[in-house]
Design a protein around this motif. Structure first.
Motif, mmCIF file in Angstrom:
data_model
loop_
_atom_site.group_PDB
_atom_site.id
_atom_site.type_symbol
_atom_site.label_atom_id
_atom_site.label_comp_id
_atom_site.label_asym_id
_atom_site.label_seq_id
_atom_site.Cartn_x
_atom_site.Cartn_y
_atom_site.Cartn_z
ATOM 1 N N GLN A 63 0.833 -1.203 0.000
ATOM 2 C CA GLN A 63 0.000 0.000 0.000
ATOM 3 C C GLN A 63 0.872 1.260 0.000
ATOM 4 O O GLN A 63 0.552 2.244 -0.676
ATOM 5 C CB GLN A 63 -0.920 0.004 1.222
ATOM 6 C CG GLN A 63 -1.999 -1.061 1.196
ATOM 7 C CD GLN A 63 -2.862 -1.049 2.445
ATOM 8 O OE1 GLN A 63 -3.163 0.013 2.991
ATOM 9 N NE2 GLN A 63 -3.255 -2.225 2.911
ATOM 10 N N LEU A 64 1.969 1.211 0.742
ATOM 11 C CA LEU A 64 2.902 2.344 0.776
ATOM 12 C C LEU A 64 3.561 2.548 -0.588
ATOM 13 O O LEU A 64 3.823 3.685 -0.999
ATOM 14 C CB LEU A 64 3.965 2.117 1.852
ATOM 15 C CG LEU A 64 3.459 2.134 3.301
ATOM 16 C CD1 LEU A 64 4.542 1.629 4.259
ATOM 17 C CD2 LEU A 64 3.024 3.544 3.710
ATOM 18 N N GLN A 65 3.806 1.464 -1.299
ATOM 19 C CA GLN A 65 4.371 1.571 -2.650
ATOM 20 C C GLN A 65 3.418 2.316 -3.583
ATOM 21 O O GLN A 65 3.841 3.109 -4.419
ATOM 22 C CB GLN A 65 4.667 0.175 -3.212
ATOM 23 C CG GLN A 65 5.877 -0.503 -2.595
ATOM 24 C CD GLN A 65 6.122 -1.875 -3.193
ATOM 25 O OE1 GLN A 65 5.203 -2.677 -3.349
ATOM 26 N NE2 GLN A 65 7.370 -2.157 -3.543
ATOM 27 N N GLN A 66 2.130 2.054 -3.435
ATOM 28 C CA GLN A 66 1.133 2.748 -4.250
ATOM 29 C C GLN A 66 1.112 4.241 -3.938
ATOM 30 O O GLN A 66 0.878 5.074 -4.817
ATOM 31 C CB GLN A 66 -0.248 2.138 -4.008
ATOM 32 C CG GLN A 66 -0.383 0.706 -4.502
ATOM 33 C CD GLN A 66 -1.738 0.095 -4.182
ATOM 34 O OE1 GLN A 66 -2.676 0.812 -3.829
ATOM 35 N NE2 GLN A 66 -1.850 -1.219 -4.297
ATOM 36 N N LEU A 67 1.373 4.567 -2.679
ATOM 37 C CA LEU A 67 1.337 5.957 -2.245
ATOM 38 C C LEU A 67 2.600 6.728 -2.632
ATOM 39 O O LEU A 67 2.530 7.850 -3.154
ATOM 40 C CB LEU A 67 1.144 6.006 -0.725
ATOM 41 C CG LEU A 67 1.036 7.390 -0.080
ATOM 42 C CD1 LEU A 67 -0.186 8.137 -0.617
ATOM 43 C CD2 LEU A 67 0.957 7.269 1.434
#
Length: 246
Positions: A63-67
């Motif tokens: 999820q952090l990668q998407q952000l």
């Protein structure tokens, strides 16, 4: 500010931050946020080496990668717990920076100190900058008296026997020139709690320039400490090993 001085001779440096994780779902998002907050104008990547956490750590990292972007946060997972030393070696294989930072994911190493590490390295051209709890300005927060005595005693014993020239041997918040980390880590054989001590002792014996920055170590807020009686026994074994082989 370190961010304003992260170039030397016109070259802009890149920093690879290796963060080993195991069951750090509650901490990893905050540590990533704080790294981005304190290194606003620095070129860096975060390499998360997760050892098959069953608590959903990897899902949070995705999820952090998407952000933040997959180029800024790299998830380099492994199937199971294989030890801290091998986690750094694994992360190092994927590091594209000129310098490598190693730090814990449990918020005991606050990212606010990263600019000080970078600034110290640029000012001194040190091969290694290590955080220390045991000089003026450093300290520990959240430990009981026994834990403090155990840590301090371990360092004093190692200082007396090994003469490493560094005040905090068991700390694990450090910045390395990438080539130096590759050289030192290839010489190490220890695992777990002893690994950090062997890294700094080997670096000293090889003649690398080491500088220190005072930090306040904060005991983990979420999760459980991975330090126990078996780690202390391993530390003592490692101390004897280093005494005989370095």
């Amino acid at each position: 500010m370190a961010e304003e001085k992260e170039t030397k001779g016109g070259k802009k440096y890149k920093y690879s931050i290796i963060v080993p994780t195991y069951n750090e779902r509650l901490n990893i998002a905050l540590i990533v946020y704080l790294i981005f907050k304190h290194l606003r104008d620095v070129d860096f990547e975060i390499i998360v080496v997760d050892d098959g956490s069953p608590d959903g750590t990897q899902e949070i990292v995705k999820q952090l990668q998407q952000l933040y972007g997959e180029d800024r946060i790299l998830l380099r997972a492994r199937a199971k717990k294989l030890g801290l030393g091998t986690a750094y070696i694994h992360g190092l294989k994927h590091a594209t920076g000129d310098f490598v930072v190693i730090m814990d994911a449990d918020l005991s190493h606050h990212p606010k100190y990263l600019p000080s590490f970078i600034k110290k390295q640029l000012e001194t051209n040190a091969s290694i900058v290590t955080g220390t709890r045991y000089v003026k300005g450093g300290g520990v927060h959240g430990w009981n008296l026994m834990r403090k005595l155990t840590s301090r005693g371990a360092n004093v014993l190692a200082q007396t026997l090994l003469w490493p020239g560094v005040s905090d041997l068991t700390g694990s918040f450090r910045l390395y020139k990438k080539s130096v980390l590759e050289d030192v880590i290839s010489s190490c054989v220890s695992k777990g709690y002893v690994f950090q001590m062997e890294m700094i002792v080997r670096a000293t014996r090889k003649g690398y320039h080491i500088e220190e920055v005072p930090i306040t170590f904060v005991d983990r807020v979420f999760g459980t400490s991975k330090l126990g009686g078996s780690e202390i026994v391993e530390y003592l074994k490692g101390l004897v090993y280093l005494l005989l082989t370095t």
